[in-house]
Design a protein around this motif. Structure first.
Motif, PDB file in Angstrom:
ATOM      1  N   SER A 141       0.830  -1.211   0.000  1.00  0.00           N
ATOM      2  CA  SER A 141       0.000   0.000   0.000  1.00  0.00           C
ATOM      3  C   SER A 141       0.862   1.258   0.000  1.00  0.00           C
ATOM      4  O   SER A 141       0.537   2.243  -0.687  1.00  0.00           O
ATOM      5  N   LYS A 153      -6.147   1.542   3.028  1.00  0.00           N
ATOM      6  CA  LYS A 153      -5.789   0.238   3.607  1.00  0.00           C
ATOM      7  C   LYS A 153      -6.465   0.072   4.957  1.00  0.00           C
ATOM      8  O   LYS A 153      -6.444   0.964   5.806  1.00  0.00           O
ATOM      9  N   ILE A 158      -6.837  -3.873   0.946  1.00  0.00           N
ATOM     10  CA  ILE A 158      -6.334  -2.681   0.266  1.00  0.00           C
ATOM     11  C   ILE A 158      -7.322  -2.303  -0.831  1.00  0.00           C
ATOM     12  O   ILE A 158      -7.888  -3.179  -1.511  1.00  0.00           O
TER      13      ILE A 158
END
Length: 270
Positions: A141, A153, A158
């Motif tokens: 992320s 996230k 995610i």
């Protein structure tokens, strides 16, 4: 070998079957434990040819106590790793007496493979799998966020550019960890048989497994953004992990080669 040796090895085989069959929850994702089946053959291959001799003393009481403690604690605490330690100690109590001094040291280093011949990573290392997933999702992320993408996230979930990506348990990297430890240990045992840095490479293999799993998560995210979910969830999802794992393993070649060609200086006391 004598009749007692055959009886001892038969008992070892039955104990190994007991360790494998007492908890078969690993069968729900057999790919995480299939590499374990290669560990014992690799151990035998590394020490080949085995020049066994008649023992001149009895089994080590310390190893027998360790083996018994491992089995009792393993059953009581329901930890397969303790059972694996007990089985490994029991095997070594028999094998160490039958090896020459020159063969005993490289065989002892290969005992890591014996320990990995049981499915304790899949059964006991759930925390390691969760940590692989969480830390991998965190790193990926951050990478896409630095790349200018819209990233949200939450734990192991995610969302990149609106696309949801969930790093589920199959993406925990336990398969990569098991494979990397077994293949890397076998290669290190063969390449660095008597090298003083041998043991330091075991943590390095764990780092490589984590790196490979994180790279796979990043690759799947990039594939999802580029080619869409149908392509990413297809065969690409499976073979991408093996390709990255092979790349990580190939990285061991130059690393172990540099170590094999360069030994630390030893200074002797006057």
């Amino acid at each position: 070998m004598t009749r007692n040796d055959h009886g001892f090895l038969t008992a070892l085989s039955l104990l190994a079957a007991f360790i494998w069959m007492r908890d078969t929850s690993w069968a729900s994702d057999a790919s995480n434990v299939l590499p374990s089946l290669a560990a014992l053959p690799l151990f035998v291959w590394i020490g080949w040819p085995w020049r066994l001799q008649e023992p001149h003393r009895f089994l080590s009481p310390k190893l027998l106590v360790l083996a018994a403690s491992g089995f009792v604690a393993g059953v009581g605490l329901n930890l397969t790793i303790l059972l694996a330690v007990g089985w490994t100690a029991l095997l070594w109590s028999w094998l160490s007496l039958r090896l020459t001094k020159s063969d005993r040291r490289p065989a002892a280093r290969g005992l890591v493979l014996v320990l990995l011949a049981f499915p304790w990573i899949a059964l006991d290392a759930g925390f390691a799998g969760w940590w692989f997933r969480l830390s991998g999702a965190e790193v990926v992320s951050k990478l896409f966020l630095w790349g200018g993408f819209d990233v949200v996230k939450e734990g192991t979930n995610i969302r990149i550019q609106g696309w949801p990506i969930s790093v589920e348990a199959p993406c925990s990297g336990l398969n990569a960890l098991q494979s990397m430890l077994i293949a890397g240990t076998a290669f290190a045992s063969f390449r660095l048989r008597n090298h003083p840095w041998y043991w330091w490479n075991l943590p390095f293999l764990v780092v490589l497994a984590w790196t490979g799993n994180t790279m796979r998560i990043a690759l799947l995210c990039a594939s999802l953004l580029t080619f869409g979910p149908d392509f990413t969830s297809g065969p690409f999802h499976e073979w991408s992990g093996w390709v990255i794992l092979m790349l990580m393993f190939l990285l061991c070649w130059p690393v172990f080669g540099l170590q094999a060609n360069r030994r630390p200086n030893r200074t002797s006391c006057p």
